[in-house]
Scaffold this motif. Structure first.
Motif, PDB file in Angstrom:
ATOM      1  N   PHE A  43       0.819  -1.201   0.000  1.00  0.00           N
ATOM      2  CA  PHE A  43       0.000   0.000   0.000  1.00  0.00           C
ATOM      3  C   PHE A  43       0.861   1.263   0.000  1.00  0.00           C
ATOM      4  CE2 PHE A  43      -2.481  -3.346   2.071  1.00  0.00           C
ATOM      5  CZ  PHE A  43      -3.531  -3.407   1.167  1.00  0.00           C
ATOM      6  N   THR A  44       2.056   1.147  -0.535  1.00  0.00           N
ATOM      7  CA  THR A  44       3.022   2.235  -0.475  1.00  0.00           C
ATOM      8  C   THR A  44       3.743   2.377  -1.814  1.00  0.00           C
ATOM      9  OG1 THR A  44       3.357   1.774   1.871  1.00  0.00           O
ATOM     10  CG2 THR A  44       5.054   3.066   0.784  1.00  0.00           C
ATOM     11  N   GLY A  45       4.122   3.586  -2.132  1.00  0.00           N
ATOM     12  CA  GLY A  45       4.947   3.844  -3.309  1.00  0.00           C
ATOM     13  C   GLY A  45       4.313   3.348  -4.594  1.00  0.00           C
ATOM     14  N   PRO A  46       5.142   2.926  -5.520  1.00  0.00           N
ATOM     15  CA  PRO A  46       4.591   2.531  -6.818  1.00  0.00           C
ATOM     16  C   PRO A  46       3.689   1.298  -6.737  1.00  0.00           C
ATOM     17  CG  PRO A  46       6.931   2.011  -6.718  1.00  0.00           C
ATOM     18  CD  PRO A  46       6.598   2.807  -5.490  1.00  0.00           C
ATOM     19  N   TYR A  47       3.860   0.488  -5.722  1.00  0.00           N
ATOM     20  CA  TYR A  47       3.129  -0.780  -5.670  1.00  0.00           C
ATOM     21  C   TYR A  47       1.622  -0.588  -5.526  1.00  0.00           C
ATOM     22  CZ  TYR A  47       7.895  -2.119  -5.276  1.00  0.00           C
ATOM     23  OH  TYR A  47       9.235  -2.231  -5.531  1.00  0.00           O
ATOM     24  N   VAL A  48       1.217   0.389  -4.716  1.00  0.00           N
ATOM     25  CA  VAL A  48      -0.217   0.627  -4.563  1.00  0.00           C
ATOM     26  C   VAL A  48      -0.809   1.114  -5.884  1.00  0.00           C
ATOM     27  CG1 VAL A  48      -0.031   2.985  -3.641  1.00  0.00           C
ATOM     28  CG2 VAL A  48      -2.017   1.594  -3.093  1.00  0.00           C
ATOM     29  N   GLY A  49      -0.094   1.972  -6.589  1.00  0.00           N
ATOM     30  CA  GLY A  49      -0.588   2.459  -7.875  1.00  0.00           C
ATOM     31  C   GLY A  49      -0.669   1.362  -8.915  1.00  0.00           C
ATOM     32  N   LEU A  50       0.318   0.478  -8.926  1.00  0.00           N
ATOM     33  CA  LEU A  50       0.324  -0.610  -9.908  1.00  0.00           C
ATOM     34  C   LEU A  50      -0.794  -1.613  -9.640  1.00  0.00           C
ATOM     35  CD1 LEU A  50       4.179  -1.244 -10.161  1.00  0.00           C
ATOM     36  CD2 LEU A  50       2.716   0.058 -11.734  1.00  0.00           C
ATOM     37  N   PHE A  51      -0.924  -2.008  -8.380  1.00  0.00           N
ATOM     38  CA  PHE A  51      -1.966  -2.981  -8.042  1.00  0.00           C
ATOM     39  C   PHE A  51      -3.357  -2.386  -8.264  1.00  0.00           C
ATOM     40  CE2 PHE A  51      -4.727  -5.124  -4.893  1.00  0.00           C
ATOM     41  CZ  PHE A  51      -4.652  -6.396  -5.413  1.00  0.00           C
ATOM     42  N   TYR A  52      -3.553  -1.195  -7.754  1.00  0.00           N
ATOM     43  CA  TYR A  52      -4.856  -0.540  -7.882  1.00  0.00           C
ATOM     44  C   TYR A  52      -5.159  -0.201  -9.342  1.00  0.00           C
ATOM     45  CZ  TYR A  52      -8.693   2.632  -6.695  1.00  0.00           C
ATOM     46  OH  TYR A  52      -9.907   3.254  -6.594  1.00  0.00           O
ATOM     47  N   GLY A  53      -4.137   0.186 -10.089  1.00  0.00           N
ATOM     48  CA  GLY A  53      -4.335   0.483 -11.509  1.00  0.00           C
ATOM     49  C   GLY A  53      -4.868  -0.724 -12.277  1.00  0.00           C
ATOM     50  N   ALA A  54      -4.328  -1.908 -11.992  1.00  0.00           N
ATOM     51  CA  ALA A  54      -4.836  -3.122 -12.641  1.00  0.00           C
ATOM     52  C   ALA A  54      -6.281  -3.389 -12.236  1.00  0.00           C
ATOM     53  CB  ALA A  54      -3.937  -4.308 -12.289  1.00  0.00           C
ATOM     54  N   VAL A  55      -6.590  -3.162 -10.973  1.00  0.00           N
ATOM     55  CA  VAL A  55      -7.967  -3.351 -10.503  1.00  0.00           C
ATOM     56  C   VAL A  55      -8.909  -2.379 -11.214  1.00  0.00           C
ATOM     57  CG1 VAL A  55      -9.481  -3.072  -8.492  1.00  0.00           C
ATOM     58  CG2 VAL A  55      -7.316  -4.297  -8.262  1.00  0.00           C
ATOM     59  N   ILE A  56      -8.511  -1.119 -11.329  1.00  0.00           N
ATOM     60  CA  ILE A  56      -9.377  -0.112 -11.938  1.00  0.00           C
ATOM     61  C   ILE A  56      -9.546  -0.354 -13.431  1.00  0.00           C
ATOM     62  CG2 ILE A  56      -9.609   2.355 -12.470  1.00  0.00           C
ATOM     63  CD1 ILE A  56     -10.425   1.492  -9.596  1.00  0.00           C
ATOM     64  N   LEU A  57      -8.513  -0.780 -14.134  1.00  0.00           N
ATOM     65  CA  LEU A  57      -8.706  -1.119 -15.548  1.00  0.00           C
ATOM     66  C   LEU A  57      -9.727  -2.242 -15.691  1.00  0.00           C
ATOM     67  CD1 LEU A  57      -5.216  -0.934 -17.313  1.00  0.00           C
ATOM     68  CD2 LEU A  57      -7.198   0.554 -17.636  1.00  0.00           C
ATOM     69  N   SER A  58      -9.673  -3.207 -14.800  1.00  0.00           N
ATOM     70  CA  SER A  58     -10.660  -4.295 -14.834  1.00  0.00           C
ATOM     71  C   SER A  58     -12.062  -3.784 -14.511  1.00  0.00           C
ATOM     72  CB  SER A  58     -10.256  -5.397 -13.847  1.00  0.00           C
ATOM     73  OG  SER A  58      -9.020  -5.945 -14.227  1.00  0.00           O
ATOM     74  N   PHE A  59     -12.150  -2.920 -13.518  1.00  0.00           N
ATOM     75  CA  PHE A  59     -13.442  -2.311 -13.179  1.00  0.00           C
ATOM     76  C   PHE A  59     -14.014  -1.562 -14.379  1.00  0.00           C
ATOM     77  CE2 PHE A  59     -15.568   1.629 -11.841  1.00  0.00           C
ATOM     78  CZ  PHE A  59     -16.660   1.112 -11.168  1.00  0.00           C
ATOM     79  N   MET A  60     -13.158  -0.818 -15.062  1.00  0.00           N
ATOM     80  CA  MET A  60     -13.619  -0.030 -16.203  1.00  0.00           C
ATOM     81  C   MET A  60     -14.082  -0.912 -17.345  1.00  0.00           C
ATOM     82  SD  MET A  60     -13.769   3.002 -15.198  1.00  0.00           S
ATOM     83  CE  MET A  60     -14.205   3.704 -16.783  1.00  0.00           C
ATOM     84  N   SER A  61     -13.551  -2.117 -17.451  1.00  0.00           N
ATOM     85  CA  SER A  61     -14.090  -3.059 -18.435  1.00  0.00           C
ATOM     86  C   SER A  61     -15.563  -3.333 -18.153  1.00  0.00           C
ATOM     87  CB  SER A  61     -13.307  -4.383 -18.415  1.00  0.00           C
ATOM     88  OG  SER A  61     -12.144  -4.293 -19.193  1.00  0.00           O
ATOM     89  N   GLY A  62     -15.890  -3.498 -16.886  1.00  0.00           N
ATOM     90  CA  GLY A  62     -17.286  -3.717 -16.510  1.00  0.00           C
ATOM     91  C   GLY A  62     -18.164  -2.521 -16.819  1.00  0.00           C
ATOM     92  N   VAL A  63     -17.626  -1.324 -16.613  1.00  0.00           N
ATOM     93  CA  VAL A  63     -18.380  -0.105 -16.930  1.00  0.00           C
ATOM     94  C   VAL A  63     -18.673  -0.061 -18.422  1.00  0.00           C
ATOM     95  CG1 VAL A  63     -18.274   2.414 -16.988  1.00  0.00           C
ATOM     96  CG2 VAL A  63     -17.490   1.180 -14.955  1.00  0.00           C
ATOM     97  N   LEU A  64     -17.649  -0.328 -19.234  1.00  0.00           N
ATOM     98  CA  LEU A  64     -17.847  -0.305 -20.687  1.00  0.00           C
ATOM     99  C   LEU A  64     -18.825  -1.397 -21.123  1.00  0.00           C
ATOM    100  CD1 LEU A  64     -14.194   0.366 -21.938  1.00  0.00           C
ATOM    101  CD2 LEU A  64     -16.059   2.024 -21.594  1.00  0.00           C
ATOM    102  N   TRP A  65     -18.765  -2.549 -20.499  1.00  0.00           N
ATOM    103  CA  TRP A  65     -19.715  -3.632 -20.796  1.00  0.00           C
ATOM    104  C   TRP A  65     -21.139  -3.135 -20.554  1.00  0.00           C
ATOM    105  CZ3 TRP A  65     -18.741  -8.782 -22.297  1.00  0.00           C
ATOM    106  CH2 TRP A  65     -19.851  -9.627 -22.284  1.00  0.00           C
TER     107      TRP A  65
END
Length: 150
Positions: A43-65
């Motif tokens: 939950f620190t530094g680049p790791y939180v952004g990388l992990f959360y970024g992958a989650v949000i891209l997946s979430f946005m797939s659902g939005v587009l669906w």
């Protein structure tokens, strides 16, 4: 474009918190070290952004669906096919280490913005959609870029 509904704006801005926190704890190493000890390195530094970024891209797939469900025929079929791209991108492109994952996520969010525009242009997304998505994408890309520049 019309005004962004308050609830969508507030939730969108709240969704930026992990990206901003990742960038801040990268820029300020002492805060990053405190964060790693207090809440964990994931939950620190680049790791939180990388992990959360992958989650949000997946979430946005659902939005587009969901937007694709507003279409019919070939437009709907194309929308469904395009909607899975952000999730597949996150899955396949973020495993090569923090630098390549960061670059891939930035590319993924910029590509997502193109898909957002396509769904918006076809009037499948709300009229205010691009106002929200451009603002959020600028912040996300900037936050993901900070660890790459350091």
């Amino acid at each position: 474009m019309t005004q962004i509904p308050r609830s969508a704006l507030l939730l969108g801005l709240a969704g930026l918190i992990p990206f901003v926190w990742g960038a801040i704890t990268t820029v300020f190493p002492d805060l990053g070290m405190w964060s790693a000890r207090a809440i964990g390195p994931r939950f620190t530094g680049p790791y939180v952004g990388l992990f959360y970024g992958a989650v949000i891209l997946s979430f946005m797939s659902g939005v587009l669906w969901g937007f694709a469900t507003r279409a019919n025929g070939n437009v709907a079929a194309t929308g469904y096919a395009l909607s899975v791209i952000p999730a597949l991108w996150a899955f396949f492109m973020t495993g090569g280490g923090p630098t390549s994952a960061g670059i891939s996520l930035i590319a993924g969010f910029l590509g997502l913005l193109g898909l957002d525009w396509l769904f918006w242009k076809q009037e499948l997304a709300p009229p205010w959609w691009m106002s929200l998505r451009v603002m959020l994408t600028v912040v996300v890309v900037a936050c993901l870029a900070i660890p790459l520049l350091g």
